[in-house]
Design a protein around this motif. Structure first.
Motif, PDB file in Angstrom:
ATOM      1  N   MET A  53       0.768  -1.152   0.065  1.00 18.12           N
ATOM      2  CA  MET A  53      -0.100  -0.016  -0.159  1.00 18.12           C
ATOM      3  C   MET A  53       0.997   1.291  -0.214  1.00 18.12           C
ATOM      4  SD  MET A  53      -3.032  -1.022   2.460  1.00 18.12           S
ATOM      5  CE  MET A  53      -4.280  -0.065   1.834  1.00 18.12           C
ATOM      6  N   GLY A  54       0.891   1.953  -1.159  1.00 18.90           N
ATOM      7  CA  GLY A  54       1.859   3.183  -1.213  1.00 18.90           C
ATOM      8  C   GLY A  54       3.256   2.203  -1.485  1.00 18.90           C
ATOM      9  N   GLN A  55       4.283   2.708  -0.645  1.00 13.88           N
ATOM     10  CA  GLN A  55       5.334   1.828  -0.724  1.00 13.88           C
ATOM     11  C   GLN A  55       5.918   0.905   0.526  1.00 13.88           C
ATOM     12  OE1 GLN A  55       7.596   5.598  -2.093  1.00 13.88           O
ATOM     13  NE2 GLN A  55       8.465   4.557  -3.960  1.00 13.88           N
ATOM     14  N   GLU A  56       4.659   0.832   1.047  1.00 10.75           N
ATOM     15  CA  GLU A  56       4.839  -0.092   2.261  1.00 10.75           C
ATOM     16  C   GLU A  56       4.349  -1.726   2.032  1.00 10.75           C
ATOM     17  OE1 GLU A  56       3.190  -0.354   6.789  1.00 10.75           O
ATOM     18  OE2 GLU A  56       2.639   1.070   5.591  1.00 10.75           O
ATOM     19  N   ILE A  57       5.362  -2.624   2.378  1.00 13.72           N
ATOM     20  CA  ILE A  57       4.786  -3.977   2.287  1.00 13.72           C
ATOM     21  C   ILE A  57       3.494  -4.098   3.566  1.00 13.72           C
ATOM     22  CG2 ILE A  57       5.291  -6.373   2.376  1.00 13.72           C
ATOM     23  CD1 ILE A  57       8.038  -5.596   0.893  1.00 13.72           C
ATOM     24  N   GLY A  79      -8.581  -3.485  -1.213  1.00 15.88           N
ATOM     25  CA  GLY A  79      -7.709  -2.249  -1.037  1.00 15.88           C
ATOM     26  C   GLY A  79      -7.718  -1.140  -1.992  1.00 15.88           C
ATOM     27  N   VAL A  80      -7.863  -1.362  -3.289  1.00 15.20           N
ATOM     28  CA  VAL A  80      -7.903  -0.137  -4.050  1.00 15.20           C
ATOM     29  C   VAL A  80      -9.437   0.377  -3.820  1.00 15.20           C
ATOM     30  CG1 VAL A  80      -8.549   0.299  -6.633  1.00 15.20           C
ATOM     31  CG2 VAL A  80      -6.595  -1.257  -5.957  1.00 15.20           C
ATOM     32  N   CYS A  81     -10.479  -0.217  -3.638  1.00 11.23           N
ATOM     33  CA  CYS A  81     -11.533   0.368  -3.250  1.00 11.23           C
ATOM     34  C   CYS A  81     -11.821   0.878  -1.820  1.00 11.23           C
ATOM     35  CB  CYS A  81     -12.889  -0.542  -3.458  1.00 11.23           C
ATOM     36  SG  CYS A  81     -12.704  -1.168  -4.973  1.00 11.23           S
ATOM     37  N   GLY A  82     -10.720   0.698  -1.105  1.00 11.72           N
ATOM     38  CA  GLY A  82     -10.874   1.382   0.429  1.00 11.72           C
ATOM     39  C   GLY A  82     -11.594   0.463   1.421  1.00 11.72           C
ATOM     40  N   LEU A  83     -11.739  -0.795   1.109  1.00 15.08           N
ATOM     41  CA  LEU A  83     -12.547  -1.767   2.029  1.00 15.08           C
ATOM     42  C   LEU A  83     -11.689  -2.260   2.957  1.00 15.08           C
ATOM     43  CD1 LEU A  83     -15.183  -3.226  -0.656  1.00 15.08           C
ATOM     44  CD2 LEU A  83     -15.445  -1.491   1.059  1.00 15.08           C
ATOM     45  N   GLY A 132       0.577   2.731  -5.676  1.00 13.48           N
ATOM     46  CA  GLY A 132      -0.459   2.816  -4.923  1.00 13.48           C
ATOM     47  C   GLY A 132      -0.677   1.343  -4.244  1.00 13.48           C
ATOM     48  N   VAL A 133      -1.898   1.002  -4.172  1.00 13.48           N
ATOM     49  CA  VAL A 133      -2.448  -0.327  -3.823  1.00 13.48           C
ATOM     50  C   VAL A 133      -2.162  -1.321  -4.702  1.00 13.48           C
ATOM     51  CG1 VAL A 133      -4.018  -1.790  -2.484  1.00 13.48           C
ATOM     52  CG2 VAL A 133      -4.068   0.883  -2.130  1.00 13.48           C
ATOM     53  N   SER A 134      -1.411  -2.310  -4.560  1.00 17.16           N
ATOM     54  CA  SER A 134      -1.182  -3.533  -5.664  1.00 17.16           C
ATOM     55  C   SER A 134      -0.457  -4.671  -5.017  1.00 17.16           C
ATOM     56  CB  SER A 134       0.108  -2.700  -6.482  1.00 17.16           C
ATOM     57  OG  SER A 134       0.256  -3.645  -7.686  1.00 17.16           O
ATOM     58  N   THR A 135      -0.477  -5.696  -5.440  1.00 17.70           N
ATOM     59  CA  THR A 135       0.121  -6.997  -5.151  1.00 17.70           C
ATOM     60  C   THR A 135       1.470  -6.501  -6.044  1.00 17.70           C
ATOM     61  OG1 THR A 135      -0.753  -8.102  -7.026  1.00 17.70           O
ATOM     62  CG2 THR A 135      -1.660  -8.447  -4.933  1.00 17.70           C
ATOM     63  N   PHE A 136       2.432  -7.607  -5.766  1.00 14.80           N
ATOM     64  CA  PHE A 136       3.921  -7.611  -6.322  1.00 14.80           C
ATOM     65  C   PHE A 136       4.207  -9.112  -6.569  1.00 14.80           C
ATOM     66  CE2 PHE A 136       4.772  -6.751  -1.937  1.00 14.80           C
ATOM     67  CZ  PHE A 136       5.845  -7.743  -1.605  1.00 14.80           C
ATOM     68  N   HIS A 137       5.193  -9.222  -7.431  1.00 19.06           N
ATOM     69  CA  HIS A 137       5.962 -10.575  -7.676  1.00 19.06           C
ATOM     70  C   HIS A 137       7.438 -10.164  -8.255  1.00 19.06           C
ATOM     71  CE1 HIS A 137       6.698 -14.578  -8.706  1.00 19.06           C
ATOM     72  NE2 HIS A 137       6.757 -14.205  -9.942  1.00 19.06           N
ATOM     73  N   CYS A 138       8.156 -10.450  -7.048  1.00 22.44           N
ATOM     74  CA  CYS A 138       9.713 -10.174  -7.494  1.00 22.44           C
ATOM     75  C   CYS A 138      10.431 -11.509  -7.465  1.00 22.44           C
ATOM     76  CB  CYS A 138      10.163  -9.341  -6.264  1.00 22.44           C
ATOM     77  SG  CYS A 138      11.888  -8.787  -6.522  1.00 22.44           S
TER      78      CYS A 138
END
Length: 407
Positions: free
Chosen positions: A195-199, A298-302, A249-255
Motif C-alpha cells: 500500500m503505497g511503498q509499504e509492504i 484495497g484499491v476500493c478502500g474496503l 498505490g495499492v497493488s500486489t507484487f511478484h519479485c
C-alpha cells in the motif's frame, strides 16, 4: 459513483462481485470472451474480442466515463496495467500512473532505477543486432535475450555459444528485446501486497530450478517459513526495491531474486501484479489469504483480511512441464490428503507441443506440510506416484509401435 474493472480472466478466478459485496457502488465490467457467460448483476458489462490488442477498450472506457462517471479503475493482469494507467491519467483518477506502470513493466527502465542502489545483472535494450554483438563482446557468453516487457519467461532464451548466437542472427533479432548477463545461482520469489511503498504482507518462495529452465525441467516452488533468515532478508531487499520505484498505490507484487554461489543477492525483476503459475494459490493454502481479493478491496478502500502471526505449516506448488508428444494416461485425481489442489492442464489423447512459458504445464499440484522436511518428503512421494501414473508418448515415437514411456 462507480468503479470500472478491466478484466481478461475467467469468471471462476475473478469473482469481483463476491469480493466487493460490501461496496455500495455500481460496478462496471469490461472483459474478454474468456470471462464466460454470466447473469451477474453488474451495472454495465461489455465484452471485447481480441482483448489485449483491442484499442476500443480504452476508447469505450473514455466514453463510458462521460455518460456514467466512475472513480476507480481496477486491472489485475499485467498486460492491462499500462492501459489502465493511461486512462487514470487522462481522467484524473487515483491509482497507478503511467510512470509507475512503465517502471514495473519495462525491465530496462526498472533495472536502470534499481541498479543505482542494488546489484543487478548487466543489461541493455536491443535496438539492433549491433547492440547485441557489443553486449556479448563486453559481457561474454552466456547471455539472456528476452522481451523487455515480457512475463512468464515467454520468448526468453539463453545464448550459450557462438552457434546459438549465429542462429539468432539468421532468423533475425526482432524488436522489443533486451539482453542481460546470465547469472549462476538459485532463484527466489517474493510475493505480497503493498500500500503505497509499504509492504503489508509478504511470502517468500524458492524455485527448485531457475524459471528459464521450467520450460524443460520439473519445478517445485517451496514457500519458506516467515521465521527463516532468508525470508527476513529478502523482504527487506524487496522493500528497498519498492521504495526505489515509483509507487503503484495499492497493488500486489511478484519479485524474483538470484542468490549466487558467492552468497550475493542480485535483483532479477519485479511486477506490480499477483504471481502466476499457481504460486498465489499455494500462498492461499499456506496463509489463508487471496491476494487478488485483498488487492481489489484495497484499491476500493474496503477492510482487508491479511494474515496475522505465523502460518501453521508450509506449502508449495509442483509444475510438470509440457513436452512434445501425446498424453496416454493422466490421473483424474490424486490420493493424498496433503494435496490441496490438483489442476491437470491437458487431457488424455491430447497432442502436446513444447512449453512456451514458465507456466505452460501438464499439471500443477499444491501440497502442504508441517515444515520443509515433511513438504520435501511428500513431494518425493508425489513424484513416485506420477512416475507410475502419467504416460506421455514422445513425438518421435508416435509413428512407431513402441509402448508409451513413463514421464
Amino acid at each position: 459513483m462507480a468503479i470500472l474493472i478491466l478484466n481478461q480472466r475467467r469468471r471462476a478466478f475473478a469473482p469481483y462481485l463476491s469480493w466487493l459485496e460490501d461496496l455500495d457502488e455500481e460496478i462496471f465490467l469490461y472483459t474478454s470472451p474468456g470471462y464466460g457467460e454470466t447473469t451477474e448483476p453488474y451495472a454495465i458489462i461489455r465484452v471485447f474480442e481480441h482483448w489485449v490488442t483491442n484499442d476500443r477498450v480504452e476508447i469505450e472506457a473514455l466514453r463510458l466515463h462521460q455518460e456514467h462517471p466512475y472513480r476507480l479503475i481496477i486491472a489485475l493482469d499485467e498486460s492491462d496495467l499500462i492501459r489502465a494507467a493511461r486512462l487514470r491519467e487522462r481522467l484524473g483518477l487515483p491509482g497507478q500512473r503511467l510512470e509507475s506502470a512503465v517502471a514495473y513493466r519495462d525491465k530496462v527502465v526498472m533495472k536502470s532505477l534499481v541498479s543505482t542502489q542494488l546489484s543487478c545483472p548487466a543489461f541493455r535494450r536491443l535496438a539492433s543486432p549491433l547492440d547485441l554483438i557489443d553486449f556479448v563482446q563486453e559481457q561474454g557468453l552466456p547471455v539472456v535475450i528476452k522481451p523487455y516487457d515480457g512475463m512468464g519467461s515467454m520468448n526468453t532464451e539463453i545464448i550459450r555459444n557462438p552457434r546459438q548466437l549465429n542462429e539468432v542472427w539468421e532468423r533475425g533479432l526482432g524488436s522489443g528485446l533486451m539482453a542481460e548477463a546470465y547469472v549462476e545461482g538459485e532463484m527466489y520469489e517474493i510475493d505480497g501486497l503493498m500500500m503505497g511503498q509499504e509492504i503489508r504482507f509478504a511470502s517468500v518462495g524458492k524455485y527448485s530450478c531457475p524459471p528459464l529452465e521450467i520450460l524443460h525441467k520439473e519445478c517445485f516452488v517451496e514457500l519458506l517459513s516467515p521465521g527463516s533468515a532468508v525470508y527476513q532478508q529478502l523482504v527487506q531487499i524487496v522493500q528497498q526495491v519498492i521504495e526505489i520505484l515509483p509507487s503503484p498505490g495499492v497493488s500486489t507484487f511478484h519479485c524474483e531474486m538470484f542468490h549466487t554461489p558467492e552468497d550475493e543477492w542480485i535483483f532479477c525483476e519485479i511486477a506490480s501484479r499477483t504471481a502466476g503459475g499457481r504460486i498465489s494459490e499455494s500462498i492461499s493454502a499456506m496463509y489463508d489469504v487471496n491476494l487478488n481479493r485483498e488487492w481489489v478491496r484495497g484499491v476500493c478502500g474496503l477492510p482487508l483480511k491479511l494474515p496475522a502471526g505465523s502460518p501453521p505449516g508450509v506449502a508449495g506448488v509442483y509444475l510438470m512441464p509440457r513436452r512434445p508428444g501425446t498424453v496416454k494416461a493422466l490421473p483424474q485425481s490424486l490420493p493424498f490428503e496433503w494435496v490441496t489442489e490438483y489442476v491437470p492442464r491437458v487431457r488424455e489423447g491430447e497432442r502436446l507441443d513444447a512449453a512456451h512459458s514458465s507456466v505452460d504445464a501438464v499439471m500443477t499440484v499444491i501440497i502442504v506440510g508441517e515444515d520443509s522436511a515433511s513438504l520435501q518428503s511428500r513431494l518425493s512421494g508425489l513424484l513416485r506416484y506420477l512416475e507410475r501414473e502419467v504416460h506421455i508418448l514422445p513425438a518421435y515415437k508416435e509413428d512407431t509401435d513402441e509402448a508409451p514411456v513413463v514421464s
